[in-house]
Design a protein around this motif. Structure first.
Motif, short mmCIF file in Angstrom:
data_model
loop_
_atom_site.label_atom_id
_atom_site.label_comp_id
_atom_site.label_asym_id
_atom_site.label_seq_id
_atom_site.Cartn_x
_atom_site.Cartn_y
_atom_site.Cartn_z
N ALA A 366 0.84 -1.21 0.00
CA ALA A 366 0.00 0.00 0.00
C ALA A 366 0.88 1.26 0.00
CB ALA A 366 -0.92 0.00 1.22
N LEU A 367 2.00 1.21 0.72
CA LEU A 367 2.90 2.37 0.73
C LEU A 367 3.55 2.58 -0.64
CD1 LEU A 367 4.58 1.82 4.23
CD2 LEU A 367 3.15 3.77 3.59
N CYS A 368 3.98 1.45 -1.26
CA CYS A 368 4.58 1.56 -2.59
C CYS A 368 3.56 2.13 -3.58
CB CYS A 368 5.03 0.19 -3.11
SG CYS A 368 6.45 -0.46 -2.24
N GLU A 369 2.33 1.68 -3.44
CA GLU A 369 1.27 2.12 -4.34
C GLU A 369 1.03 3.63 -4.21
OE1 GLU A 369 0.43 0.46 -6.68
OE2 GLU A 369 -1.68 0.60 -7.14
N ALA A 370 1.05 4.12 -2.97
CA ALA A 370 0.87 5.57 -2.75
C ALA A 370 2.05 6.34 -3.34
CB ALA A 370 0.74 5.86 -1.26
N TYR A 404 12.70 13.83 -16.55
CA TYR A 404 11.79 12.68 -16.52
C TYR A 404 10.80 12.92 -15.40
CZ TYR A 404 15.81 10.98 -13.75
OH TYR A 404 16.86 10.87 -12.89
N SER A 405 9.53 12.67 -15.77
CA SER A 405 8.46 12.95 -14.82
C SER A 405 8.14 11.70 -14.02
CB SER A 405 7.21 13.43 -15.57
OG SER A 405 6.10 13.38 -14.69
N LEU A 406 8.48 11.73 -12.73
CA LEU A 406 8.22 10.58 -11.86
C LEU A 406 6.72 10.40 -11.69
CD1 LEU A 406 11.17 11.59 -11.28
CD2 LEU A 406 10.91 10.70 -9.00
N TYR A 407 6.01 11.54 -11.63
CA TYR A 407 4.56 11.51 -11.47
C TYR A 407 3.92 10.81 -12.68
CZ TYR A 407 -0.19 13.36 -10.75
OH TYR A 407 -1.54 13.50 -10.57
N SER A 408 4.33 11.22 -13.88
CA SER A 408 3.72 10.63 -15.08
C SER A 408 4.10 9.16 -15.22
CB SER A 408 4.17 11.39 -16.33
OG SER A 408 3.87 12.76 -16.19
N MET A 409 5.32 8.82 -14.82
CA MET A 409 5.76 7.42 -14.96
C MET A 409 4.90 6.47 -14.13
SD MET A 409 9.87 7.57 -15.16
CE MET A 409 10.12 5.83 -15.47
N ARG A 411 1.86 6.66 -13.85
CA ARG A 411 0.51 6.61 -14.44
C ARG A 411 0.54 6.17 -15.90
NH1 ARG A 411 -2.83 10.26 -11.28
NH2 ARG A 411 -1.81 10.23 -9.25
N MET A 412 1.56 5.43 -16.27
CA MET A 412 1.67 4.98 -17.66
C MET A 412 1.18 3.54 -17.80
SD MET A 412 2.91 7.15 -19.86
CE MET A 412 2.77 8.86 -19.37
N GLU A 413 0.24 3.36 -18.74
CA GLU A 413 -0.29 2.01 -18.96
C GLU A 413 0.79 1.03 -19.39
OE1 GLU A 413 -3.62 1.90 -21.59
OE2 GLU A 413 -4.79 3.25 -20.31
N GLN A 414 1.76 1.54 -20.18
CA GLN A 414 2.83 0.65 -20.67
C GLN A 414 3.62 0.04 -19.52
OE1 GLN A 414 2.12 3.67 -21.79
NE2 GLN A 414 2.97 4.07 -23.82
N ILE A 415 3.70 0.77 -18.39
CA ILE A 415 4.49 0.27 -17.26
C ILE A 415 3.62 -0.53 -16.29
CG2 ILE A 415 6.05 0.89 -15.36
CD1 ILE A 415 6.68 3.50 -16.79
N TRP A 416 2.42 -0.02 -16.01
CA TRP A 416 1.60 -0.57 -14.91
C TRP A 416 0.33 -1.27 -15.36
CZ3 TRP A 416 4.46 -0.54 -10.69
CH2 TRP A 416 5.45 0.42 -10.58
N GLY A 417 0.06 -1.24 -16.65
CA GLY A 417 -1.16 -1.90 -17.16
C GLY A 417 -2.36 -0.96 -17.16
N GLU A 418 -3.47 -1.50 -17.66
CA GLU A 418 -4.67 -0.67 -17.87
C GLU A 418 -5.22 -0.08 -16.59
OE1 GLU A 418 -7.64 -2.77 -20.05
OE2 GLU A 418 -6.40 -2.84 -21.85
N SER A 440 13.96 -0.15 -10.27
CA SER A 440 13.79 1.26 -9.85
C SER A 440 13.62 2.21 -11.03
CB SER A 440 14.96 1.69 -8.98
OG SER A 440 16.15 1.34 -9.60
N TYR A 441 14.01 1.82 -12.25
CA TYR A 441 13.77 2.72 -13.38
C TYR A 441 12.30 2.66 -13.84
CZ TYR A 441 14.70 -1.57 -16.03
OH TYR A 441 14.68 -2.86 -16.50
N LYS A 442 11.52 1.75 -13.22
CA LYS A 442 10.06 1.77 -13.46
C LYS A 442 9.35 2.34 -12.23
CE LYS A 442 9.77 -2.05 -16.71
NZ LYS A 442 9.37 -3.45 -16.88
N PHE A 443 9.67 1.78 -11.06
CA PHE A 443 9.14 2.37 -9.81
C PHE A 443 10.18 3.38 -9.35
CE2 PHE A 443 8.74 1.84 -5.00
CZ PHE A 443 7.76 2.81 -4.90
N ILE A 444 10.00 4.61 -9.83
CA ILE A 444 11.08 5.58 -9.81
C ILE A 444 11.04 6.54 -8.61
CG2 ILE A 444 9.75 7.11 -11.35
CD1 ILE A 444 13.49 6.58 -11.77
#
Ligand code: HEM
Length: 509
Positions: A366-370, A404-409, A411-418, A440-444
């Motif tokens: 839950a913390l990682c998700e936030a 690079y936008s950590l916020y946008s990363m 929220r990207m479907e390509q990284i986290w799915g639909e 870490s280059y995905k969960f940035i």
């Protein structure tokens, strides 16, 4: 008459230019205006900058070139492509530095770890890295958090629930984290968080910190020559920045002087039971007292204060907002605490070991998700030393900026799915019930590569201790009518209007 004709011709040329630009940019997410570049679009959407940037990046396939006004240095490539980010932060690390522009914007951090490159950065990193690895450091963090929870935060929330008053949880977390990080780094607690619901004290040093952050963001969006001119003339935002700088410097120099005085009296023993252990003292020890100078201490102290205050309070605010608006997640966290953490001992939180914290897999998810959806540092920028081609095929010129936008990363479907916009702690948990490792280059949120965050471990320890204590003892309900929870425009992802909650004591324990 002649001058009227002249004005008409100039107006016609300008109209043609603007209509032509508007027509050819109609399908582009960001209009590139003559002279002003894409800046008008940014300024018009400033209040919603992070989501607008995300939408634009999605439309452009993850990477686009931002063009600022002519003759300014506001041109940069912005990306969310994880392969580009991997390249910038790790594979071609030496080519992407903080650079002189970053140094100017964050000048208050001096030559501290955040603001330096090459051998200066390496020297800072080596010293701080060995400090973060010491057992005494981890136990200092745990002791400080326990003490502050017990003496301030829990009594304050008890008092709040008795009075039935609505409080701003974000403000409370800001003060809580500030007191903690000052105790950890400087060995001094400014007591900005009271233990009763009275008027919150104004701590000049804390206020100065907030204003300093506003200036950092301001310098990102205003052309360099303009803020430099304001600084030179001592007007507007830059005037208040200079005042804050004085307050911060005065305070830090007092703390450094008393560290030196104490060191002269008694050399720090690095013992677990050492009552006055703090990071300043440990840095003096680590770098051999004779060699360390005041500026080095000041620059690293302010960097650590900045690193440890706003990030944690921002992370906590978004986490509690998400949990209190997702009752199913809240129930699962409470169930996990009950099943895996609570013991029969009276003081179970204090006596519980760090291994027990590691058992809280769902809470970790839950913390990682936030932190994925609301990374406290929403964007990063680097300067290219030499020209380069990114894995996406985009060219980067020498001395140009890449953001690079950590916020946008997050929220990207390509990284986290639909379901990337959903708050789903389950996405972090494997079938076997352990935490799934995501590179870490995905969960940035904590940055990637050699410059990744040194405070990641202690962050999870702190956030878990606070989450357990608060969720177990209190129900935090976001007040009705306070639905307008959105990010502020700042270098740290605060909540624009705070987090107004009603606190009720839980009856389950
Ligand atoms: C939610 C909590 C945190 C988050 C999301 C976070 C995130 C980050 C990010 C994104 C960076 C890279 C910044 C940059 O290069 O411009 C960073 C660096 C760093 N962080 Fe954290 N941080 C957190 C907490 C902490 C804490 C509590 C500390 C310690 C007091 C800390 C210490 C550092 C240090 C020393 C660096 C510099 C690393 C370097 O440049 O080599 N962080 N952190």
């Amino acid at each position: 008459m002649e001058s009227l004709e002249f004005i008409a011709i100039v107006a016609a040329i300008f109209s043609f230019f603007f209509i032509h630009t508007w027509r050819s940019n109609r399908n582009n997410p960001v209009t590139n205006w003559p002279f002003f570049g894409m800046l008008p679009g940014v300024l018009c959407n400033l209040s919603d900058i992070h989501d607008q940037t995300t939408t634009t990046l999605k439309q452009c396939g993850g990477t686009f070139l931002f063009k600022g006004p002519w003759l300014t240095n506001l041109n940069f490539l912005i990306t969310t492509d994880p392969m580009n980010v991997h390249h910038i932060t790790s594979k071609n690390f030496d080519n992407y530095i903080k650079g002189s522009e970053f140094y100017e914007i964050f000048e208050i951090l001096g030559d501290g770890i955040f603001n330096t490159d090459s051998h200066k950065w390496k020297h800072n990193r080596n010293i701080l890295h060995s400090l973060f690895r010491q057992n005494s450091f981890e136990s200092l963090v745990v002791k400080t958090i326990h003490k502050k929870l017990e003496s301030c935060l829990v009594p304050l929330l008890n008092n709040t629930s008795e009075l039935g008053t609505v409080v701003d949880l974000q403000d409370i977390f800001q003060r809580f984290s500030f007191d903690n990080i000052c105790s950890i780094v400087l060995g001094f607690d400014p007591n900005s968080l009271p233990n009763k619901l009275k008027e919150f004290p104004e701590v000049a040093f804390e206020k100065a910190f907030n204003k300093m952050e506003d200036t950092m963001f301001y310098r990102h969006i205003v052309p360099r020559f303009l803020w430099k001119l304001q600084k030179w003339l001592q007007i507007g935002q830059e005037k208040s920045y200079s005042e804050c700088e004085k307050i911060i410097d005065q305070f830090l120099h007092q703390c450094i002087s008393s560290t030196f005085q104490e060191q002269r009296k008694v050399r720090c023993t690095k013992d677990d039971d050492e009552p006055n252990f703090n990071m300043l003292k440990a840095i003096v020890e680590e770098s051999e007292m004779e060699k360390v100078d005041r500026k080095f201490l000041r620059d690293n102290a302010i960097s650590l204060l900045l690193a440890g205050r706003d990030t944690i309070s921002s992370g906590l605010s978004w986490f509690f907002w998400l949990v209190s608006t997702h009752p199913v997640v809240e129930a699962k966290i409470l169930e996990e605490i009950r099943a895996k953490f609570i013991t029969n001992e009276e003081n179970w939180l204090i006596t519980s070991s760090l291994e027990n914290l590691n058992k809280l897999v769902y809470l970790h998810g839950a913390l990682c998700e936030a932190l994925r959806l609301f990374p406290p540092v929403p964007f990063e920028h680097k300067s290219a030393v030499k020209s380069d081609i990114l894995p996406s095929g985009h060219r980067v010129n020498a001395n140009s900026t890449v953001i690079y936008s950590l916020y946008s990363m997050g929220r990207m479907e390509q990284i986290w799915g639909e379901d990337c916009l959903e708050f789903k702690p389950e996405r972090w948990i494997s079938e076997k019930g352990s935490i799934i490792h995501i590179p870490s280059y995905k969960f940035i949120a904590f940055q990637a590569g050699p410059r990744s965050c040194l405070g990641k471990n202690i962050t999870f320890i702190q956030m878990k201790l606070i989450a357990i204590t608060l969720l177990w003892n209190f129900q935090l309900e976001v007040v009705e009518g306070h639905n307008n929870v959105c990010p502020s425009v700042s270098v740290v992802l605060h909540m624009k209007h705070g987090l107004k909650v009603k606190v009720t004591k839980r009856g389950i324990n």
